[in-house]
Design an enzyme around this catalytic site. Sequence first.
Site, mmCIF file in Angstrom:
data_model
loop_
_atom_site.group_PDB
_atom_site.id
_atom_site.type_symbol
_atom_site.label_atom_id
_atom_site.label_comp_id
_atom_site.label_asym_id
_atom_site.label_seq_id
_atom_site.Cartn_x
_atom_site.Cartn_y
_atom_site.Cartn_z
ATOM 1 N N HIS A 120 -28.187 5.620 1.768
ATOM 2 C CA HIS A 120 -28.190 4.684 0.634
ATOM 3 C C HIS A 120 -29.503 4.713 -0.138
ATOM 4 O O HIS A 120 -29.802 3.805 -0.907
ATOM 5 C CB HIS A 120 -27.905 3.252 1.128
ATOM 6 N N SER A 192 -25.131 -2.205 12.971
ATOM 7 C CA SER A 192 -24.326 -2.128 11.740
ATOM 8 C C SER A 192 -23.001 -2.849 11.942
ATOM 9 O O SER A 192 -22.355 -2.686 12.983
ATOM 10 C CB SER A 192 -24.049 -0.670 11.356
ATOM 11 N N SER A 193 -22.602 -3.629 10.916
ATOM 12 C CA SER A 193 -21.298 -4.296 10.983
ATOM 13 C C SER A 193 -20.173 -3.280 10.797
ATOM 14 O O SER A 193 -19.019 -3.595 11.023
ATOM 15 C CB SER A 193 -21.205 -5.359 9.883
#
Length: 248
Positions: A120, A192-193
């Site tokens: 990202h 992390s979800s």
Amino acid sequence: MNKAIEIAKNIASSNKVAVLTGAGISTESGIPDFRGPGGLWQRFDPGLLSADKLINDPRNFYKKGMEVLGQIKKVKGAQPNKAHHVLAELQDEKEIDWIITQNIDGLHAKAGSTKVIEVHGNLDKGYCIVCGKKYDFTYIMDLVKKGSIPPRCDCGGVLRPDVVLFGDLLGTAYERAASEVRKSNLLLIIGSSLEVAPVNHLPDLSHKFIIINREPTVFDPDALLVWHQKAGTALLQVYEHIKKIKMG
Ligand code: NAD
């Protein structure tokens, strides 16, 4: 068996381990995550950080969206925590290979990891959406603070942070990440979800995956192992057991 021992055994016996990290690995460095309890999305609207907002409503993107990025950048002084350091050690000792991160805080590199894919982007830089000229993110933030909203390039184009916004296409970094995951025997997922696409397709591309996360994720039932634990606590214990395994 103890989770730390099981995870250590799996890492030590795999030829190539890829690691995927998310915002949860940096909460112990004082950077809020998005979806965990107390995360940024309990205070801000995720739509603020969209490419659509930047193009069609740059004034509000900069007034509100930058507040969210500012929360992450505020952490400019943030330091890597024990979880980042353990991963850097494990990479140095060739126990793990590439670290794929969704984070834009640069803390893996700060901890000394050299093989990092930032899918990202990173909050160090920004660029002009018209001519592409690069700027330091701090320069863009300074323009905003001085009231130049939206901040503009010398050519007049709007400046944007060099991070992936909702609605942006992912660059080649994601393809590299997917390729590394396919080549690995094991994917270790930390903090992390797994709710953000397409990064949450990576577990399905892996041969097997292990999750270390404070809260449950929808991928838990398919994981080889799941440990609901804080990243720093978990990784320190895993590291101790890997050292014991190596010493025989
Ligand atoms: P997320 O906020 O969706 O999920 C974070 C997960 O980490 C939660 O499930 C939470 O339970 C868990 N968690 C929180 N603290 C933890 C800890 N100490 N140990 C273990 N687990 C912990 O984060 P995401 O899945 O990475 O997706 C959010 C997106 O937001 C990412 O794409 C990232 O680009 C961006 N983001 C980045 C940062 C950063 O750079 N530090 C911070 C916030 C958001």
